[in-house]
Write a protein that holds these residues in place. Structure first.
Motif, short mmCIF file in Angstrom:
data_model
loop_
_atom_site.label_atom_id
_atom_site.label_comp_id
_atom_site.label_asym_id
_atom_site.label_seq_id
_atom_site.Cartn_x
_atom_site.Cartn_y
_atom_site.Cartn_z
N ALA A 101 7.37 35.44 67.81
CA ALA A 101 8.65 34.96 67.27
C ALA A 101 9.77 35.58 68.09
N ASN A 102 10.86 34.84 68.24
CA ASN A 102 12.00 35.35 68.99
C ASN A 102 13.30 35.37 68.19
N THR A 103 13.25 34.81 66.99
CA THR A 103 14.42 34.83 66.10
C THR A 103 13.96 35.26 64.72
N LYS A 107 14.44 33.66 61.91
CA LYS A 107 13.86 32.51 61.21
C LYS A 107 12.42 32.28 61.66
N GLU A 108 12.16 32.41 62.96
CA GLU A 108 10.80 32.24 63.48
C GLU A 108 9.88 33.35 62.95
N PHE A 109 10.41 34.56 62.86
CA PHE A 109 9.63 35.68 62.35
C PHE A 109 9.24 35.45 60.89
N TYR A 169 6.58 32.87 60.67
CA TYR A 169 5.28 33.41 61.08
C TYR A 169 4.66 34.24 59.97
N PHE A 198 15.08 41.27 66.06
CA PHE A 198 15.43 39.99 65.46
C PHE A 198 16.83 39.97 64.86
#
Length: 324
Positions: free
Chosen positions: A137-139, A141-143, A146, A222
């Motif tokens: 994840a890079n943001t 929201k992505e984290f 995940y 993040f």
């Protein structure tokens, strides 16, 4: 003749009295002062102590020694200073999570809030949600996405049971609807080491612990959990910018003395701490370490302790957090 004899005797008595009073007023400090730190080296608490000790020594004219006394989620250090002689030579560098969280976490502590006299607020620090590069994840929201897709797959580090990183991450889990497994450590240093090695994936902690590793690319960040971006991490968004505006987490570090310390000593200390924190080199070192200097006098620090003790008691109860 009687008058001539009486006047010298009076003057002699005054000359004896005046020197006897003057040293009593000006004798503090007359030896080294110890700052007891409830954490091992590394992290915002130890960093705050080491930002203060050298400039305070110059202002006071006596050595100021840092003594790391880790253990028992801070209770070893707190108990030691609570029992120390109240003469201004044994002081506590207090971490907010220990000071206002431990009373709700651990009944039967070897100390109480009333055992300490506030001297000065020293520093504050927002937290960084940091992860090992293996986390896909890079943001923020992505984290979160995940974590939701992989419940229990990710472990998170903390500085110990009941620490701000422990309680804060549990609040993050509640607010984001995610699950991670808690791995407690004895302080920031060993926690960061295992996150860098990929043995634990996530650490929500203060900037001094991880800032250099985020800048170098060994960790990814993040979000910052404060109201504004951190000057040392200008490209890392705040939690509000990253889509989680209700999650805020800030640590503070304060200086306390044993409760029976003479008020005159506390007054001298807080004035000289203020001078030490206002030195340009102190501010430069704080900026480089990612710590915000925020002096407040004893009355304001005492009120902060009362307010936050009540808040953390409610938070800990609501989250069902218990010390092991």
């Amino acid at each position: 003749m009687k008058i001539q004899h009486h006047l010298p005797a009076t003057l002699l008595a005054l000359s004896v009295l005046v020197p006897a009073q003057a040293p009593a007023q000006d004798s503090y400090p007359s030896k080294a002062i110890t700052l007891t730190v409830p954490n091992p080296p590394g992290g915002v608490v130890d960093t705050s102590a080491r930002l203060l000790n050298e400039p305070l020594a110059r202002v006071l004219g006596q050595p100021v020694v840092v003594d790391n006394k880790a253990g028992g989620s801070g209770n070893v250090a707190y108990g030691a200073v609570a029992r120390a002689k109240a003469d201004g030579y044994n002081l506590l560098i207090s971490y907010s999570a220990y000071h206002v969280g431990n009373p709700a976490l651990s009944p039967g502590l070897p100390w109480e809030a009333k055992d300490f006299a506030p001297v000065a607020l020293l520093t504050t620090a927002a937290n960084v949600i940091a992860a090992h590069p293996s986390v896909p994840a890079n943001t923020l929201k992505e984290f979160i996405a995940y974590l939701k897709a992989n419940p229990g797959k990710v472990n998170y580090a903390s500085q110990g049971n009941g620490s701000l990183s422990h309680i804060g991450t549990e609040i993050f889990k509640q607010q984001s609807g995610t699950f991670m497994t808690h791995i407690p450590y004895r302080g920031s240093g060993p926690a960061v080491a295992d996150v860098l090695a990929g043995q634990v994936q996530v650490f929500i902690t203060t900037p001094p612990s991880v800032m250099q590793h985020v800048v170098s690319g060994r960790l990814k960040a993040f979000a910052v959990t404060g109201a504004k971006r951190h000057p040392g991490l200008p490209n890392v968004p705040t939690v509000a910018e990253a889509g989680m505006p209700d999650f805020k987490l800030e640590a503070w570090v304060g200086l306390f003395a044993p409760a029976a310390t003479p008020p005159a000593v506390v007054t001298r200390l807080t004035a000289d701490v203020k001078k030490a924190l206002e030195l340009p080199e102190t501010r430069q070192r704080a900026d480089a370490a990612g710590v915000e200097l925020r002096y407040q006098p004893p009355e304001a620090l005492g009120q902060l302790v009362k307010t936050e003790t009540a808040y953390w008691a409610r938070t800990i109860k609501a989250a069902g957090i218990k010390a092991d």
